[in-house]
Design an enzyme around this catalytic site. Structure first.
Site, PDB file in Angstrom:
ATOM      1  N   HIS A 121      -7.424   5.310   2.596  1.00 51.40           N
ATOM      2  CA  HIS A 121      -6.865   4.247   1.920  1.00 51.40           C
ATOM      3  C   HIS A 121      -7.843   2.994   2.242  1.00 51.40           C
ATOM      4  CE1 HIS A 121      -5.136   0.192   3.839  1.00 51.40           C
ATOM      5  NE2 HIS A 121      -4.101   0.343   2.465  1.00 51.40           N
ATOM      6  N   SER A 322       6.044  14.431  -3.987  1.00 54.11           N
ATOM      7  CA  SER A 322       5.198  12.523  -3.773  1.00 54.11           C
ATOM      8  C   SER A 322       6.453  11.882  -4.630  1.00 54.11           C
ATOM      9  CB  SER A 322       4.503  12.841  -4.442  1.00 54.11           C
ATOM     10  OG  SER A 322       3.872  11.945  -4.839  1.00 54.11           O
TER      11      SER A 322
HETATM   12  C1  LIG Z   1      -2.449   6.128   2.636  1.00 53.20           C
HETATM   13  C2  LIG Z   1      -2.239   5.011   3.369  1.00 53.20           C
HETATM   14  N1  LIG Z   1      -3.402   5.716   4.567  1.00 53.20           N
HETATM   15  C3  LIG Z   1      -2.709   3.646   5.217  1.00 53.20           C
HETATM   16  C4  LIG Z   1      -2.696   2.737   4.790  1.00 53.20           C
HETATM   17  C5  LIG Z   1      -2.438   1.823   5.661  1.00 53.20           C
HETATM   18  O1  LIG Z   1      -0.880   1.704   6.429  1.00 53.20           O
HETATM   19  P1  LIG Z   1      -0.542   0.072   6.782  1.00 53.20           P
HETATM   20  O2  LIG Z   1      -0.166  -1.089   5.955  1.00 53.20           O
HETATM   21  O3  LIG Z   1       0.821   0.144   7.221  1.00 53.20           O
HETATM   22  O4  LIG Z   1      -1.703  -0.680   7.663  1.00 53.20           O
HETATM   23  C6  LIG Z   1      -1.328   3.309   3.418  1.00 53.20           C
HETATM   24  C7  LIG Z   1      -1.082   1.792   2.615  1.00 53.20           C
HETATM   25  O5  LIG Z   1      -0.487   1.510   1.813  1.00 53.20           O
HETATM   26  C8  LIG Z   1      -1.451   3.586   2.944  1.00 53.20           C
HETATM   27  O6  LIG Z   1      -0.753   4.036   1.776  1.00 53.20           O
END
Ligand SMILES: Cc1ncc(COP(=O)(O)O)c(C=O)c1O
Length: 375
Positions: A121, A322
């Site tokens: 992310h 998924s």
């Molecule tokens: C793999 C992954 N990690 C972290 C996040 C961030 O999460 P949040 O939006 O709940 O802060 C996301 C959001 O889509 C994600 O897909």
């Protein structure tokens, strides 16, 4: 309080109508929209605040610690975290949970290097900057998993520094799961004695517990901490999440604070006291069996979408377990009309519980160029 001026009320009413319209085309992001939590409304009249450690006592008693503890216990059970050896709290979302896991890792291994794949992310790069930690981005495979060979080689070159692995349990774009068994075997093979694995399970942390044959994802797969979003599969009108970590790690950062009369174990000071009620209420309503059944429907819908794309000669696919359906990036009007997140030459729809066959049929037809939705 003074009444809301008429013009202000009209603006809010228009905003509500806009949300209603937009919700008909919400297929691109992993947030469920099939919820209703009227039970939170009476609580909105109080200055409720979950400041501090939910497992302690606080002087600030207008809190929902008791429900937060039950939410954490539910996540412990289903993320296979032994209750006596782990601890957790409700965060503002997956990003805060990832920050927490990496913060613990950095406190334990100040000389460590954080490794994460290019499919991680986008917030990961920011988090390592916030922490001032050393980090190295690892190549990703085309299917979204980390490139294990690149990881091994990079760790080997930096053998003097403890590896802190930010593993993806469900990447944002592909829904790919980094293989924790392979990663742990790699560390063992290289005789690395000091390491830390944090699992970013923002979406899949609440999908994999509900399938028959999940990829390794929880504490039984050797993670030191794990972050999950609450507003994704479970669904919430306010972003939220849960982070779990080994108690022995958390003890390293806990400090007692006289001002609120409890331990300061969390990243945020003041914390949302409504979101624990929301997740608690969802857990009461669905229970594990309900979530399992709901996940089954999401998987069926993902396969329906793949078949619908295939009927128009468009190759779409998903990873096992998924509900992220990857397909070639459509033209911009489709992205705009259907709130679809693109990345390079791919895009995805995510068959969250509110996504219907009709929505899929329409998005597929538009992607295939058969129809044009009026924006
Ligand atoms: C793999 C992954 N990690 C972290 C996040 C961030 O999460 P949040 O939006 O709940 O802060 C996301 C959001 O889509 C994600 O897909």
């Amino acid at each position: 309080m003074p009444p809301l001026p008429e013009a202000a009320a009209a603006r809010l009413s228009a905003l509500g109508n806009q949300m209603r319209t937009l919700s008909d085309t919400f297929v691109g992001y992993p947030c469920s929209q099939d919820f209703s939590y009227p039970e939170i409304i009476p609580l909105l009249g109080y200055a409720i605040n979950n400041v501090g450690d939910p497992f302690g006592e606080s002087i600030y008693r207008e809190n929902t610690f008791a429900l937060e503890r039950e939410v954490v216990a539910f996540f412990q059970q289903h993320l296979r975290a032994p209750a006596e050896q782990t601890w957790g709290y409700m965060t503002s979302g997956g990003t805060e949970g990832n920050l927490y896991g990496l913060y613990l890792a950095r406190e334990i291994h100040p000389d460590g290097i954080i490794y994460y794949s290019e499919h991680t992310h986008y917030s990961a790069a920011k988090l390592v900057r916030v922490l001032g930690a050393r980090s190295i981005m690892i190549r990703g495979q085309d299917n979204g998993e980390i490139d294990y060979e690149d990881l091994r080689e990079t760790i080997r070159i930096h053998r003097d520094a403890p590896p802190i692995i930010l593993a993806n349990i469900g990447t944002t774009m592909h829904g790919a799961v980094d293989n924790l068994t392979t990663i742990r075997a790699m560390l063992k093979d290289m005789a690395i004695s000091r390491s830390y694995i944090h699992a970013d399970a923002a979406l899949s942390g609440m999908l994999l517990p509900w399938v028959d044959d999940p990829q390794p994802f929880g504490f039984d797969a050797g993670v030191d901490s794990i972050a999950v979003s609450g507003h994704k599969f479970i669904g919430s009108p306010m972003p939220c999440g849960v982070v779990l970590a080994g108690r022995r790690h958390v003890d390293r950062v806990a400090r007692s604070v006289e001002y609120v009369g409890c331990m300061d174990t969390t990243i945020a000071g003041s914390r949302n006291a409504v979101t624990p009620v929301i997740l608690w209420s969802a857990i009461q309503r669905w229970g594990a069996d309900g979530f399992r059944e709901r996940m089954g429907r999401c998987l069926e819908m993902a396969d329906y979408a793949i078949a619908a794309f295939a009927r128009h000669g468009i190759k779409a696919w998903r990873h096992p377990n998924s509900i992220t359906v990857v397909f070639p990036r459509p033209r911009d009007s489709v992205i705009r009309n259907w709130q679809i997140a693109p990345s390079g030459d791919i895009a995805h729809i995510i068959t969250m519980p509110h996504v219907t066959r009709t929505m899929i049929d329409r998005v597929v037809a538009e992607t295939a160029g058969l129809t044009q939705q009026q924006p």
